[in-house]
Structure formats: structure tokens, C-alpha cells
Design a protein around this motif. Structure first.
Motif, PDB file in Angstrom:
ATOM      1  N   UNK A  73      -0.881  -2.147  11.562  1.00 33.65           N
ATOM      2  CA  UNK A  73      -1.808  -1.668  10.403  1.00 33.65           C
ATOM      3  C   UNK A  73      -1.365  -1.254   9.130  1.00 33.65           C
ATOM      4  N   UNK A  74      -0.235  -1.739   8.901  1.00 32.25           N
ATOM      5  CA  UNK A  74       0.273  -1.258   7.611  1.00 32.25           C
ATOM      6  C   UNK A  74      -0.073  -2.486   6.460  1.00 32.25           C
ATOM      7  N   UNK A  75       0.134  -2.134   5.288  1.00 35.55           N
ATOM      8  CA  UNK A  75      -0.392  -2.873   3.975  1.00 35.55           C
ATOM      9  C   UNK A  75       0.808  -2.927   3.299  1.00 35.55           C
ATOM     10  N   UNK A  76       1.127  -3.958   2.430  1.00 32.80           N
ATOM     11  CA  UNK A  76       2.234  -3.990   1.284  1.00 32.80           C
ATOM     12  C   UNK A  76       1.469  -4.353   0.014  1.00 32.80           C
ATOM     13  N   UNK A  77       2.127  -4.591  -1.138  1.00 32.09           N
ATOM     14  CA  UNK A  77       1.527  -4.477  -2.359  1.00 32.09           C
ATOM     15  C   UNK A  77       2.269  -5.689  -3.047  1.00 32.09           C
ATOM     16  N   UNK A  78       1.584  -6.649  -3.837  1.00 26.11           N
ATOM     17  CA  UNK A  78       2.220  -7.581  -4.520  1.00 26.11           C
ATOM     18  C   UNK A  78       2.329  -6.899  -6.129  1.00 26.11           C
ATOM     19  N   UNK A  79       3.712  -6.471  -6.122  1.00 26.65           N
ATOM     20  CA  UNK A  79       3.677  -5.546  -7.456  1.00 26.65           C
ATOM     21  C   UNK A  79       4.797  -6.564  -8.323  1.00 26.65           C
ATOM     22  N   UNK A  80       4.351  -6.318  -9.563  1.00 30.15           N
ATOM     23  CA  UNK A  80       4.926  -6.869 -10.835  1.00 30.15           C
ATOM     24  C   UNK A  80       5.573  -5.969 -11.682  1.00 30.15           C
ATOM     25  N   UNK A  81       6.494  -6.079 -12.512  1.00 32.18           N
ATOM     26  CA  UNK A  81       7.308  -4.957 -13.140  1.00 32.18           C
ATOM     27  C   UNK A  81       6.274  -4.639 -14.069  1.00 32.18           C
TER      28      UNK A  81
END
Length: 271
Positions: A204-212
């Protein structure tokens, strides 16, 4: 658990109703381009100065909070978790007065929140790097609520505001959350997983597309973890500053503060 719709937002002069509703539903929100490349460099330079000073002076605790040490990819000693950095840099101290950060207090409504300059661990800097001698590559599933119980308080809402100093797509590890779990029962909040010990992925987990330069906010009652990078060395480096926004009784710390009891478990959960 709620079905997650991944969206990102931009900061304006005020939080929009859409942003508040999104956070209320999922317990997490991401804002793009919160700080620019020049500011990122300034912050990293300031943090490097603090780290060097503390290493040179053999500092192991700040206001009773232990620092976390490891080795960089070249085998040099480094500090992988620093606390109260706002007290050792006028630049970082001034950053906590950014009016955009103050806007985030609204996400705690109807509670009255405040930016934690002198409480909890102050402005925290986490430096994840995956190398043979690193002591801080990941963090197991946890909520931030048990700390309140250890401190003799009832569980209160709080926000963890992350300012990301490196680009980190989900493929490089990083923050994972179970959306909507900020609204779980107290029992599930405390015992839904083995706090800090459980590193297993959750369907069920979600991650993130993170930019500096991005900023993330998550409710402290939300189940979250930090996934280890599949890369080694420089490619794995992830630097994040965390601003706690808290509620409840004012409990400042100083150089005479005792080390909280829960830090005795640090060696058990540290990876």
C-alpha cells in the motif's frame, strides 16, 4: 486505507482549499521548487561548516540529543543526523522565519501549531549515504507519536516538513508513506507495525518523485519510512532538512537537557 492520487503543488501567498483537503485526506503533500539552487548551495555550505566544527570539537550531543555518526564513501567520519542546526547558523535560523513555513501551521487546524525552534530536535539535518561504513542508510516504518508517550504527554498532531537538498526519484529510495493512516486508531498508530524495526515494503505504500528544492509535509501520525538506495556512494546521497511544526505544551531544550529515554533504542533501530 484511502486510494492515493499523486499530485504536486506550488506555493502561493496562501494555502488553497484544495491543498488543505488533499493533506487532510492523505496526511502528506509535496510542493515543488520551494527553494532554488543558490539557496540549496547556501544551506549545504552552512551544514558543512556546522559538521566540521562539531567533528573538530568532538561534540556528541546537542541539547541532550545524540548525533548520529558514520563514514562517507571515502571512509571519513561524518555526522549523518544533526539536530538544532538552526541554533548554530544565522542563515538556517532565519530560514525558520520564512512566512511560507508559517502558512503550513494551518494544516494542523483546529490545533494551534508552532515551528519548533527550541523544542523536539529543532531543525534536523539527515544525511543518507549508502556505503560500507555508513550508519544511516534507511529508516524503518514508524510514526512520530510514541515520542509523546515517552515524554509523558498525550499523542498530539505534529507535522514533519522536509526540505530536500538532493534530487531523489523513487528509484533511489527515499520517503515512503501509507496514505491516510494519520486517521487510524491509537492502537494501530502504535502497534500497526514494529516501530523502526520493520523495513519491509508494504503493497500500500507510496513514494515520491522529488527534485532538489522540493518540500514535503507529512503528518507525524502517518506510518512512514525511508527506503535504502539501491545505489552506492555518491549516487545514493540524500540530504534532507526537517522542520517540526508542533502543538501542545511549550517544552524548550538547552545544553542542560537530559537525553530522552527513547534514544536508548537508537542502536537497535539504526541501520
Amino acid at each position: 486505507m484511502v486510494k492515493f492520487e499523486y499530485k504536486t503543488f506550488q506555493f502561493g501567498e496562501a494555502l488553497t482549499q484544495e491543498q488543505k483537503d488533499y493533506f487532510r485526506k492523505y496526511g502528506v503533500i509535496q510542493f515543488k521548487n520551494f527553494i532554488n539552487a543558490d539557496t540549496i548551495k547556501t544551506f549545504i555550505d552552512e551544514l558543512n561548516k556546522i559538521e566540521k566544527k562539531w567533528l573538530d570539537e568532538g561534540i556528541e550531543k546537542i541539547n541532550g540529543i545524540p548525533l548520529k555518526f558514520g563514514k562517507d564513501p571515502q571512509g571519513n567520519k561524518m555526522i549523518q543526523r544533526m539536530c538544532f542546526t538552526n541554533k548554530y547558523s544565522p542563515v538556517l535560523g532565519e530560514f525558520l522565519k520564512d512566512p511560507r513555513l508559517q502558512l503550513l501551521v494551518e494544516l494542523l487546524a483546529p490545533y494551534d501549531g508552532r515551528i519548533s525552534e527550541d523544542e523536539k530536535d529543532g531543525l534536523v539535518f539527515n544525511h543518507y549515504v549508502n556505503s560500507p561504513n555508513s550508519k544511516f542508510t534507511q529508516m524503518g516504518w514508524h510514526t512520530d507519536s510514541p515520542r509523546d508517550l515517552f515524554l509523558g504527554q498525550k499523542i498530539l498532531p505534529m507535522l514533519n516538513v522536509g526540505i530536500h537538498l538532493d534530487t531523489c526519484p523513487t528509484s533511489n529510495g527515499g520517503l515512503r508513506v501509507l496514505p491516510g493512516t494519520q486517521n487510524q486508531s491509537v492502537f494501530k498508530l502504535l502497534f500497526g507495525k514494529k516501530q523502526f524495526v520493520d523495513h519491509n515494503p508494504d503493497a500500500r505504500e507510496v513514494g515520491f518523485e522529488i527534485d532538489a528544492g522540493d518540500l514535503t509535509v507529512h503528518d507525524g501520525r502517518l506510518w512512514h519510512r525511508v527506503e535504502v538506495s539501491p545505489n552506492m556512494g555518491e549516487k545514493s546521497r540524500r540530504r534532507v532538512m526537517y522542520v517540526p511544526i508542533i502543538t501542545g505544551k511549550f517544552m524548550p531544550k538547552n545544553e542542560n537537557s537530559k537525553t530522552p529515554f527513547y534514544h536508548r533504542f537508537a542502536k537497535v533501530v539504526q541501520k
